[in-house]
Design a protein around this motif. Structure first.
Motif, PDB file in Angstrom:
ATOM      1  N   LEU A   1       4.260  17.931  77.357  1.00 48.40           N
ATOM      2  CA  LEU A   1       4.226  16.492  77.066  1.00 48.40           C
ATOM      3  C   LEU A   1       3.371  16.196  75.842  1.00 48.40           C
ATOM      4  O   LEU A   1       3.718  15.355  75.003  1.00 48.40           O
ATOM      5  N   ASP A   2       2.240  16.906  75.724  1.00 48.43           N
ATOM      6  CA  ASP A   2       1.361  16.720  74.572  1.00 48.43           C
ATOM      7  C   ASP A   2       2.070  17.116  73.275  1.00 48.43           C
ATOM      8  O   ASP A   2       1.938  16.444  72.242  1.00 48.43           O
ATOM      9  N   LYS A   3       2.848  18.194  73.331  1.00 49.37           N
ATOM     10  CA  LYS A   3       3.600  18.637  72.149  1.00 49.37           C
ATOM     11  C   LYS A   3       4.607  17.572  71.718  1.00 49.37           C
ATOM     12  O   LYS A   3       4.749  17.255  70.540  1.00 49.37           O
ATOM     13  N   LYS A   4       5.333  17.029  72.709  1.00 48.50           N
ATOM     14  CA  LYS A   4       6.332  16.003  72.395  1.00 48.50           C
ATOM     15  C   LYS A   4       5.680  14.773  71.776  1.00 48.50           C
ATOM     16  O   LYS A   4       6.194  14.187  70.819  1.00 48.50           O
ATOM     17  N   LYS A   5       4.536  14.383  72.328  1.00 51.74           N
ATOM     18  CA  LYS A   5       3.834  13.205  71.824  1.00 51.74           C
ATOM     19  C   LYS A   5       3.408  13.407  70.379  1.00 51.74           C
ATOM     20  O   LYS A   5       3.604  12.536  69.523  1.00 51.74           O
ATOM     21  N   ARG A   6       2.834  14.600  70.091  1.00 53.37           N
ATOM     22  CA  ARG A   6       2.385  14.869  68.720  1.00 53.37           C
ATOM     23  C   ARG A   6       3.563  15.001  67.760  1.00 53.37           C
ATOM     24  O   ARG A   6       3.475  14.646  66.600  1.00 53.37           O
ATOM     25  N   LYS A   7       4.666  15.513  68.291  1.00 54.66           N
ATOM     26  CA  LYS A   7       5.855  15.640  67.447  1.00 54.66           C
ATOM     27  C   LYS A   7       6.400  14.269  67.059  1.00 54.66           C
ATOM     28  O   LYS A   7       6.810  14.035  65.918  1.00 54.66           O
TER      29      LYS A   7
ATOM     30  N   PRO B   1       1.917  17.918  42.844  1.00 55.83           N
ATOM     31  CA  PRO B   1       3.250  18.404  43.208  1.00 55.83           C
ATOM     32  C   PRO B   1       3.742  17.733  44.478  1.00 55.83           C
ATOM     33  O   PRO B   1       2.948  17.306  45.317  1.00 55.83           O
ATOM     34  N   ALA B   2       5.060  17.669  44.610  1.00 57.91           N
ATOM     35  CA  ALA B   2       5.659  17.055  45.797  1.00 57.91           C
ATOM     36  C   ALA B   2       5.276  17.868  47.027  1.00 57.91           C
ATOM     37  O   ALA B   2       5.233  19.094  47.007  1.00 57.91           O
ATOM     38  N   THR B   3       5.000  17.160  48.103  1.00 58.88           N
ATOM     39  CA  THR B   3       4.586  17.829  49.329  1.00 58.88           C
ATOM     40  C   THR B   3       5.767  17.983  50.258  1.00 58.88           C
ATOM     41  O   THR B   3       6.478  17.023  50.547  1.00 58.88           O
ATOM     42  N   ASN B   4       5.977  19.204  50.717  1.00 64.00           N
ATOM     43  CA  ASN B   4       7.058  19.468  51.649  1.00 64.00           C
ATOM     44  C   ASN B   4       6.745  18.810  52.984  1.00 64.00           C
ATOM     45  O   ASN B   4       5.613  18.831  53.441  1.00 64.00           O
ATOM     46  N   SER B   5       7.762  18.248  53.623  1.00 62.74           N
ATOM     47  CA  SER B   5       7.521  17.504  54.855  1.00 62.74           C
ATOM     48  C   SER B   5       6.914  18.378  55.936  1.00 62.74           C
ATOM     49  O   SER B   5       6.170  17.910  56.779  1.00 62.74           O
ATOM     50  N   SER B   6       7.231  19.686  55.899  1.00 62.12           N
ATOM     51  CA  SER B   6       6.690  20.565  56.925  1.00 62.12           C
ATOM     52  C   SER B   6       5.226  20.877  56.689  1.00 62.12           C
ATOM     53  O   SER B   6       4.548  21.413  57.549  1.00 62.12           O
ATOM     54  N   GLU B   7       4.707  20.562  55.479  1.00 54.79           N
ATOM     55  CA  GLU B   7       3.321  20.844  55.168  1.00 54.79           C
ATOM     56  C   GLU B   7       2.409  19.637  55.388  1.00 54.79           C
ATOM     57  O   GLU B   7       1.196  19.746  55.294  1.00 54.79           O
ATOM     58  N   ILE B   8       2.995  18.486  55.684  1.00 58.44           N
ATOM     59  CA  ILE B   8       2.202  17.266  55.816  1.00 58.44           C
ATOM     60  C   ILE B   8       1.254  17.371  56.992  1.00 58.44           C
ATOM     61  O   ILE B   8       0.058  17.219  56.880  1.00 58.44           O
ATOM     62  N   SER B   9       1.809  17.657  58.136  1.00 53.63           N
ATOM     63  CA  SER B   9       0.990  17.815  59.338  1.00 53.63           C
ATOM     64  C   SER B   9       1.875  18.385  60.414  1.00 53.63           C
ATOM     65  O   SER B   9       2.863  17.769  60.773  1.00 53.63           O
ATOM     66  N   SER B  10       1.564  19.546  60.844  1.00 55.26           N
ATOM     67  CA  SER B  10       2.412  20.183  61.850  1.00 55.26           C
ATOM     68  C   SER B  10       1.559  20.606  63.032  1.00 55.26           C
ATOM     69  O   SER B  10       0.384  20.909  62.882  1.00 55.26           O
ATOM     70  N   PRO B  11       2.167  20.643  64.233  1.00 58.69           N
ATOM     71  CA  PRO B  11       1.417  21.063  65.405  1.00 58.69           C
ATOM     72  C   PRO B  11       0.909  22.483  65.233  1.00 58.69           C
ATOM     73  O   PRO B  11       1.525  23.307  64.584  1.00 58.69           O
ATOM     74  N   THR B  12      -0.225  22.756  65.833  1.00 51.81           N
ATOM     75  CA  THR B  12      -0.786  24.103  65.759  1.00 51.81           C
ATOM     76  C   THR B  12       0.152  25.078  66.439  1.00 51.81           C
ATOM     77  O   THR B  12       0.590  24.862  67.556  1.00 51.81           O
ATOM     78  N   ARG B  13       0.483  26.153  65.747  1.00 45.77           N
ATOM     79  CA  ARG B  13       1.396  27.135  66.309  1.00 45.77           C
ATOM     80  C   ARG B  13       0.613  28.135  67.139  1.00 45.77           C
ATOM     81  O   ARG B  13      -0.519  28.459  66.846  1.00 45.77           O
ATOM     82  N   THR B  14       1.270  28.651  68.170  1.00 43.18           N
ATOM     83  CA  THR B  14       0.622  29.638  69.025  1.00 43.18           C
ATOM     84  C   THR B  14       1.586  30.760  69.301  1.00 43.18           C
ATOM     85  O   THR B  14       2.782  30.532  69.434  1.00 43.18           O
ATOM     86  N   THR B  15       1.114  31.958  69.363  1.00 45.44           N
ATOM     87  CA  THR B  15       1.972  33.099  69.638  1.00 45.44           C
ATOM     88  C   THR B  15       2.273  33.170  71.122  1.00 45.44           C
ATOM     89  O   THR B  15       1.621  32.539  71.938  1.00 45.44           O
ATOM     90  N   LYS B  16       3.272  33.992  71.458  1.00 47.10           N
ATOM     91  CA  LYS B  16       3.634  34.147  72.854  1.00 47.10           C
ATOM     92  C   LYS B  16       2.479  34.650  73.695  1.00 47.10           C
ATOM     93  O   LYS B  16       2.253  34.224  74.805  1.00 47.10           O
ATOM     94  N   SER B  17       1.733  35.598  73.137  1.00 47.93           N
ATOM     95  CA  SER B  17       0.660  36.206  73.907  1.00 47.93           C
ATOM     96  C   SER B  17      -0.470  35.243  74.208  1.00 47.93           C
ATOM     97  O   SER B  17      -1.313  35.513  75.040  1.00 47.93           O
ATOM     98  N   ALA B  18      -0.485  34.082  73.531  1.00 42.13           N
ATOM     99  CA  ALA B  18      -1.555  33.122  73.771  1.00 42.13           C
ATOM    100  C   ALA B  18      -1.202  32.117  74.848  1.00 42.13           C
ATOM    101  O   ALA B  18      -2.023  31.338  75.269  1.00 42.13           O
TER     102      ALA B  18
END
Length: 322
Positions: free
Chosen positions: A78-84, A117-134
């Motif tokens: 739910l937190d991921k969806k909210k931040r997205k 330079p133009a900022t890519n939309s994916s670089e503006i602010s993205s949720p913290t990524r986590t690996t499977k093992s985490a």
């Protein structure tokens, strides 16, 4: 709700909990007072601490752990969806602002040229990524043969090197073909070693060493994945494992072979003490010959008919009927 400091304090108490009752109280405290987010779980490692009790011998503890893990996974989702959603809103606002600027420029309004330079939309602010093992119950991706050293696990649990070596051997055996997180496997290994130590009157004796060698050998048998799975899932608690015989620990295929061999030996033993008669009344189902020796025994209750044991004298085929 608990902050990180309070949560870590409860984790320490949980690791030292002396009995199931205390463990349940602390787990319920975490369930009711922790609001799970990716960053909070990563900072406190509370998910790993709770998951360590997944293989606990108390069914009530195991059930509560599963409920907590499921609850926290839902909260993280739910937190991921909210931040997205918030992220999409920022991007939309950013694009709208840029569109207005370009519109003013085209209309001749005063504008300041940006040298950035133009900022890519994916670089503006993205949720913290986590690996499977985490993740709480995610797979552990191993790049080397799984051992405590390769998995980054410290085995210095006891002052006695023999006991620590036993835990290391159990960990390596349990980790074969497993994708469970290292703390989960370590917890199972520690429980098994402690049960064996207790069984041998808390002494590192020859009996203790022999028991550990036998257990490690059976667990690491590549043809016995069922045993490893049952241990890691908690289906076989440590207290039961240390009292199981080698026959009970054997792989399923070996158990079937042993049962078949037992029946054959029983057949031979019974035949050795019985007077055999050769007759042409019976036909061998294998070679269709009629040279068959047989004997009869009462293998069931007295009011049941005798069991006839037959052996083909030509091909050695054996069968029985009542």
């Amino acid at each position: 709700m608990m902050d990180a400091v309070e949560t870590k304090r409860v984790i320490k108490s949980l690791e030292k909990a002396p009995d199931s009752k205390t463990i349940l109280e602390l787990l319920n405290n975490l369930r009711d007072n922790v609001k799970a987010t990716e960053s909070f779980l990563r900072e406190t490692k509370v998910g790993v601490a709770v998951n360590n009790f997944k293989g606990h011998s108390d069914p009530e503890v195991k059930t509560l752990v599963k409920k907590i893990i499921r609850q926290w996974k839902e909260q993280v989702s739910l937190d991921k969806k909210k931040r997205k959603q918030q992220q999409h809103g920022k991007i939309h606002h950013h694009n709208s602002t840029n569109g207005d600027s370009h519109s003013h420029s085209r209309n001749g309004s005063t504008s300041v040229a940006s040298t950035a330079p133009a900022t890519n939309s994916s670089e503006i602010s993205s949720p913290t990524r986590t690996t499977k093992s985490a993740s709480l119950e995610g797979d552990f991706i191993a790049t080397k043969t799984r051992t405590p050293a390769n998995d980054g696990i410290k085995i210095s649990v006891h002052d006695n090197t023999t006991r620590n070596g036993s835990i290391s051997g159990l960990y390596t055996a349990l980790a074969i073909e497993s994708k469970l997180q290292p703390p989960v496997i370590l917890n199972v290994a520690k429980n098994i070693e402690q049960a064996a130590f207790t069984l041998n009157r808390e002494s590192v004796s020859d009996n203790y060493r022999n028991k550990m060698r036998s257990l490690i050998m059976n667990i690491r048998n590549k043809q016995n994945p069922q045993l490893r799975s049952k241990l890691l899932n908690g289906d076989i608690p440590a207290s039961k494992l240390v009292n199981m015989s080698n026959a009970e620990l054997a792989p399923d295929k070996l158990k079937e072979m042993m049962a078949t061999l037992h029946q054959k030996n029983l057949f031979d033993a019974q035949g050795a003490v019985q007077k055999r008669a050769v007759t042409d009344r019976f036909v061998c189902g294998k070679c269709k010959q009629r040279e068959v020796s047989y004997y009869q025994m009462q293998t069931r209750s007295a009011d049941e008919p005798l069991t006839t044991f037959c052996t083909c004298e030509k091909c050695g085929n054996r069968w029985k009927f009542c």
